[in-house]
Design a protein around this motif. Structure first.
Motif, PDB file in Angstrom:
ATOM      1  N   THR A  37       0.788  -1.228   0.000  1.00  0.00           N
ATOM      2  CA  THR A  37       0.000   0.000   0.000  1.00  0.00           C
ATOM      3  C   THR A  37       0.821   1.279   0.000  1.00  0.00           C
ATOM      4  OG1 THR A  37      -0.161  -0.231   2.411  1.00  0.00           O
ATOM      5  CG2 THR A  37      -2.034  -1.014   1.111  1.00  0.00           C
ATOM      6  N   ILE A  38       2.036   1.241   0.513  1.00  0.00           N
ATOM      7  CA  ILE A  38       2.891   2.434   0.542  1.00  0.00           C
ATOM      8  C   ILE A  38       4.035   2.187  -0.439  1.00  0.00           C
ATOM      9  CG2 ILE A  38       4.275   3.993   1.934  1.00  0.00           C
ATOM     10  CD1 ILE A  38       2.688   3.215   4.360  1.00  0.00           C
ATOM     11  N   PRO A  39       3.962   2.716  -1.644  1.00  0.00           N
ATOM     12  CA  PRO A  39       4.924   2.339  -2.676  1.00  0.00           C
ATOM     13  C   PRO A  39       6.304   2.932  -2.447  1.00  0.00           C
ATOM     14  CG  PRO A  39       3.488   4.066  -3.487  1.00  0.00           C
ATOM     15  CD  PRO A  39       2.939   3.659  -2.149  1.00  0.00           C
ATOM     16  N   PHE A  40       7.283   2.248  -2.978  1.00  0.00           N
ATOM     17  CA  PHE A  40       8.627   2.790  -3.115  1.00  0.00           C
ATOM     18  C   PHE A  40       8.578   3.815  -4.239  1.00  0.00           C
ATOM     19  CE2 PHE A  40      12.864   2.976  -4.831  1.00  0.00           C
ATOM     20  CZ  PHE A  40      13.728   2.716  -3.787  1.00  0.00           C
ATOM     21  N   GLU A  41       9.084   5.016  -4.002  1.00  0.00           N
ATOM     22  CA  GLU A  41       9.130   6.028  -5.065  1.00  0.00           C
ATOM     23  C   GLU A  41      10.123   7.120  -4.701  1.00  0.00           C
ATOM     24  OE1 GLU A  41       7.918   9.304  -4.620  1.00  0.00           O
ATOM     25  OE2 GLU A  41       6.141   9.211  -3.338  1.00  0.00           O
ATOM     26  N   ASN A  42      10.623   7.801  -5.738  1.00  0.00           N
ATOM     27  CA  ASN A  42      11.668   8.811  -5.543  1.00  0.00           C
ATOM     28  C   ASN A  42      11.307  10.142  -6.190  1.00  0.00           C
ATOM     29  OD1 ASN A  42      12.008   7.814  -8.253  1.00  0.00           O
ATOM     30  ND2 ASN A  42      14.046   8.714  -8.288  1.00  0.00           N
ATOM     31  N   LEU A  43      10.039  10.512  -6.143  1.00  0.00           N
ATOM     32  CA  LEU A  43       9.621  11.747  -6.813  1.00  0.00           C
ATOM     33  C   LEU A  43      10.276  12.984  -6.209  1.00  0.00           C
ATOM     34  CD1 LEU A  43       5.862  10.958  -7.447  1.00  0.00           C
ATOM     35  CD2 LEU A  43       7.594  11.417  -9.195  1.00  0.00           C
ATOM     36  N   ASN A  44      10.514  12.992  -4.912  1.00  0.00           N
ATOM     37  CA  ASN A  44      11.143  14.185  -4.327  1.00  0.00           C
ATOM     38  C   ASN A  44      12.525  14.459  -4.903  1.00  0.00           C
ATOM     39  OD1 ASN A  44       8.812  14.334  -2.717  1.00  0.00           O
ATOM     40  ND2 ASN A  44       9.982  15.159  -0.991  1.00  0.00           N
ATOM     41  N   PRO A  45      13.454  13.491  -4.912  1.00  0.00           N
ATOM     42  CA  PRO A  45      14.747  13.761  -5.543  1.00  0.00           C
ATOM     43  C   PRO A  45      14.618  14.119  -7.020  1.00  0.00           C
ATOM     44  CG  PRO A  45      14.897  11.812  -4.179  1.00  0.00           C
ATOM     45  CD  PRO A  45      13.444  12.170  -4.249  1.00  0.00           C
ATOM     46  N   LEU A  46      13.714  13.470  -7.725  1.00  0.00           N
ATOM     47  CA  LEU A  46      13.529  13.753  -9.145  1.00  0.00           C
ATOM     48  C   LEU A  46      13.104  15.201  -9.374  1.00  0.00           C
ATOM     49  CD1 LEU A  46      13.492  12.395 -11.995  1.00  0.00           C
ATOM     50  CD2 LEU A  46      11.026  12.101 -11.655  1.00  0.00           C
ATOM     51  N   LEU A  47      12.325  15.742  -8.447  1.00  0.00           N
ATOM     52  CA  LEU A  47      11.827  17.116  -8.562  1.00  0.00           C
ATOM     53  C   LEU A  47      12.714  18.121  -7.838  1.00  0.00           C
ATOM     54  CD1 LEU A  47       8.030  16.361  -8.023  1.00  0.00           C
ATOM     55  CD2 LEU A  47       9.130  17.028 -10.179  1.00  0.00           C
ATOM     56  N   GLY A  48      13.833  17.654  -7.270  1.00  0.00           N
ATOM     57  CA  GLY A  48      14.715  18.557  -6.551  1.00  0.00           C
ATOM     58  C   GLY A  48      14.185  18.983  -5.202  1.00  0.00           C
ATOM     59  N   LEU A  49      13.262  18.202  -4.633  1.00  0.00           N
ATOM     60  CA  LEU A  49      12.676  18.507  -3.332  1.00  0.00           C
ATOM     61  C   LEU A  49      13.431  17.753  -2.233  1.00  0.00           C
ATOM     62  CD1 LEU A  49       8.903  18.201  -4.287  1.00  0.00           C
ATOM     63  CD2 LEU A  49      10.249  20.305  -4.077  1.00  0.00           C
ATOM     64  N   PRO A 257       2.329  14.565  -6.132  1.00  0.00           N
ATOM     65  CA  PRO A 257       2.495  15.915  -5.587  1.00  0.00           C
ATOM     66  C   PRO A 257       2.092  16.971  -6.603  1.00  0.00           C
ATOM     67  CG  PRO A 257       4.609  15.015  -6.256  1.00  0.00           C
ATOM     68  CD  PRO A 257       3.617  13.898  -6.385  1.00  0.00           C
ATOM     69  N   VAL A 258       1.559  18.054  -6.114  1.00  0.00           N
ATOM     70  CA  VAL A 258       1.259  19.196  -6.982  1.00  0.00           C
ATOM     71  C   VAL A 258       2.552  19.978  -7.158  1.00  0.00           C
ATOM     72  CG1 VAL A 258      -0.086  21.299  -7.253  1.00  0.00           C
ATOM     73  CG2 VAL A 258      -1.123  19.279  -6.171  1.00  0.00           C
ATOM     74  N   HIS A 259       3.102  19.924  -8.376  1.00  0.00           N
ATOM     75  CA  HIS A 259       4.394  20.565  -8.634  1.00  0.00           C
ATOM     76  C   HIS A 259       4.406  21.037 -10.085  1.00  0.00           C
ATOM     77  CE1 HIS A 259       8.721  21.120  -9.143  1.00  0.00           C
ATOM     78  NE2 HIS A 259       8.830  21.071  -7.812  1.00  0.00           N
ATOM     79  N   ALA A 260       4.763  22.280 -10.289  1.00  0.00           N
ATOM     80  CA  ALA A 260       4.703  22.875 -11.622  1.00  0.00           C
ATOM     81  C   ALA A 260       5.618  22.171 -12.612  1.00  0.00           C
ATOM     82  CB  ALA A 260       5.078  24.359 -11.545  1.00  0.00           C
ATOM     83  N   ASP A 261       6.663  21.510 -12.131  1.00  0.00           N
ATOM     84  CA  ASP A 261       7.654  20.917 -13.014  1.00  0.00           C
ATOM     85  C   ASP A 261       7.451  19.416 -13.229  1.00  0.00           C
ATOM     86  OD1 ASP A 261       9.813  21.664 -14.623  1.00  0.00           O
ATOM     87  OD2 ASP A 261      11.286  20.869 -13.210  1.00  0.00           O
ATOM     88  N   LEU A 262       6.397  18.834 -12.652  1.00  0.00           N
ATOM     89  CA  LEU A 262       6.261  17.381 -12.676  1.00  0.00           C
ATOM     90  C   LEU A 262       6.152  16.843 -14.105  1.00  0.00           C
ATOM     91  CD1 LEU A 262       5.958  14.653 -11.325  1.00  0.00           C
ATOM     92  CD2 LEU A 262       3.515  15.133 -11.026  1.00  0.00           C
ATOM     93  N   ASP A 263       5.251  17.371 -14.910  1.00  0.00           N
ATOM     94  CA  ASP A 263       5.082  16.835 -16.259  1.00  0.00           C
ATOM     95  C   ASP A 263       6.337  17.007 -17.102  1.00  0.00           C
ATOM     96  OD1 ASP A 263       2.519  15.821 -15.983  1.00  0.00           O
ATOM     97  OD2 ASP A 263       1.586  17.736 -16.422  1.00  0.00           O
ATOM     98  N   ARG A 264       7.024  18.130 -16.968  1.00  0.00           N
ATOM     99  CA  ARG A 264       8.249  18.327 -17.740  1.00  0.00           C
ATOM    100  C   ARG A 264       9.305  17.297 -17.347  1.00  0.00           C
ATOM    101  NH1 ARG A 264      13.202  19.968 -17.612  1.00  0.00           N
ATOM    102  NH2 ARG A 264      13.151  20.412 -15.373  1.00  0.00           N
ATOM    103  N   ARG A 265       9.432  17.031 -16.039  1.00  0.00           N
ATOM    104  CA  ARG A 265      10.413  16.050 -15.602  1.00  0.00           C
ATOM    105  C   ARG A 265      10.040  14.648 -16.091  1.00  0.00           C
ATOM    106  NH1 ARG A 265      14.348  15.617 -15.225  1.00  0.00           N
ATOM    107  NH2 ARG A 265      15.090  14.785 -13.237  1.00  0.00           N
TER     108      ARG A 265
END
Length: 271
Positions: A37-49, A257-265
């Motif tokens: 239920t709680i996935p492994f993911e790395n969206l924060n580093p990918l988005l520079g967060l 996450p709501v992030h302006a750069d998500l789709d571009r990344r």
């Protein structure tokens, strides 16, 4: 029960409806429910967060915000949950060998947990991505131990323990470690490296994983893979950010996450 985690909120997050106690059935069951239920993911580093490791931030992100995380986030949260229930837990740190030669010298960039229960030591790890341990292993060398998926075992070589799983008839090492307890600062330093250093995979690639009772799901950039025991892997190529978003939301159960750069990344991920 004691601790800094809202246990009821966590149990709702992982879909646990039974009672909990400091016993082996709870340890194994929660580990299985967590990785489903709680996935492994790395969206924060990918988005520079930033990737924050304090309990309040972990609870907010992984429990309340519908996000996931990688090993330090997953296992630090799980350790707090187990302590709240009444388990005796310590953290260990490991050098990843998965997809590396057995004699590779890698940095200490992975976290796992040691749990003391009824005079025995157990290992659990809810943060190893697509080959995550589903359950708990008795801290005993050279014994094949069943899990909800592939058999696992622990071996000792050159003074280090190695976590291995049986994949298509071959024992493969996930990582190697010793039994000295690590401190939070060890994870803070390693977390900074894996989330920001250009040599790390996390700032420049999208990686996600979730493991249910009948399958392991993984995502590396545009390639979504489903593995079931005894079957050939199903591989799907995701064309664009819309397709990646859909898989992250529907298959990995992520609230993005709501992030302006998500789709571009997502559109600029390596092919």
């Amino acid at each position: 029960m004691h601790g800094s985690i809202d246990l009821d909120a966590y149990l709702r997050r992982v879909g646990w409806r039974a009672a909990v106690a400091a016993d082996l059935a709870t340890l194994r069951g929660l580990a299985v429910a967590h990785v489903a239920t709680i996935p492994f993911e790395n969206l924060n580093p990918l988005l520079g967060l930033p990737v924050e490791l304090d309990p309040a931030a972990l609870q907010q992100k992984l429990v309340h915000d519908g996000r996931g995380g990688y090993c330090f986030e997953q296992n630090l949260l799980f350790a707090e949950v187990l302590r709240t229930i009444g388990f005796e837990v310590s953290g260990l740190i490991a050098r990843v060998l998965w997809q590396h030669p057995e004699d590779a010298v890698t940095a200490q960039t992975h976290m796992l947990l040691r749990v003391e229960l009824d005079g025995e030591s157990w290992l659990t790890d809810v943060g190893f991505g697509g080959q995550v341990l589903t359950g708990a292993l008795r801290l005993q060398a050279d014994v094949e131990q069943p899990t909800g998926h592939e058999p696992f075992r622990l071996v000792v070589r050159d003074g280090d323990w190695r976590m291995q799983s049986l994949v298509r008839g071959q024992w493969l090492s996930l990582y190697r470690f010793d039994l000295r307890p690590s401190q939070l600062i060890d994870y803070v330093v390693a977390n900074h490296y894996v989330s920001t250093h250009p040599a790390s995979r996390f700032p420049s690639n999208l990686i996600a994983a979730r493991t249910t009772a009948d399958r392991r799901m993984s995502l590396l950039n545009h390639e979504y893979t489903v593995r079931r025991l005894g079957q050939e892997p199903e591989r799907h190529s995701l064309r664009d950010s819309a397709a990646i978003r859909r898989v992250l939301e529907e298959e990995f159960l992520l609230r993005l996450p709501v992030h302006a750069d998500l789709d571009r990344r997502l559109d600029s991920l390596p092919g």
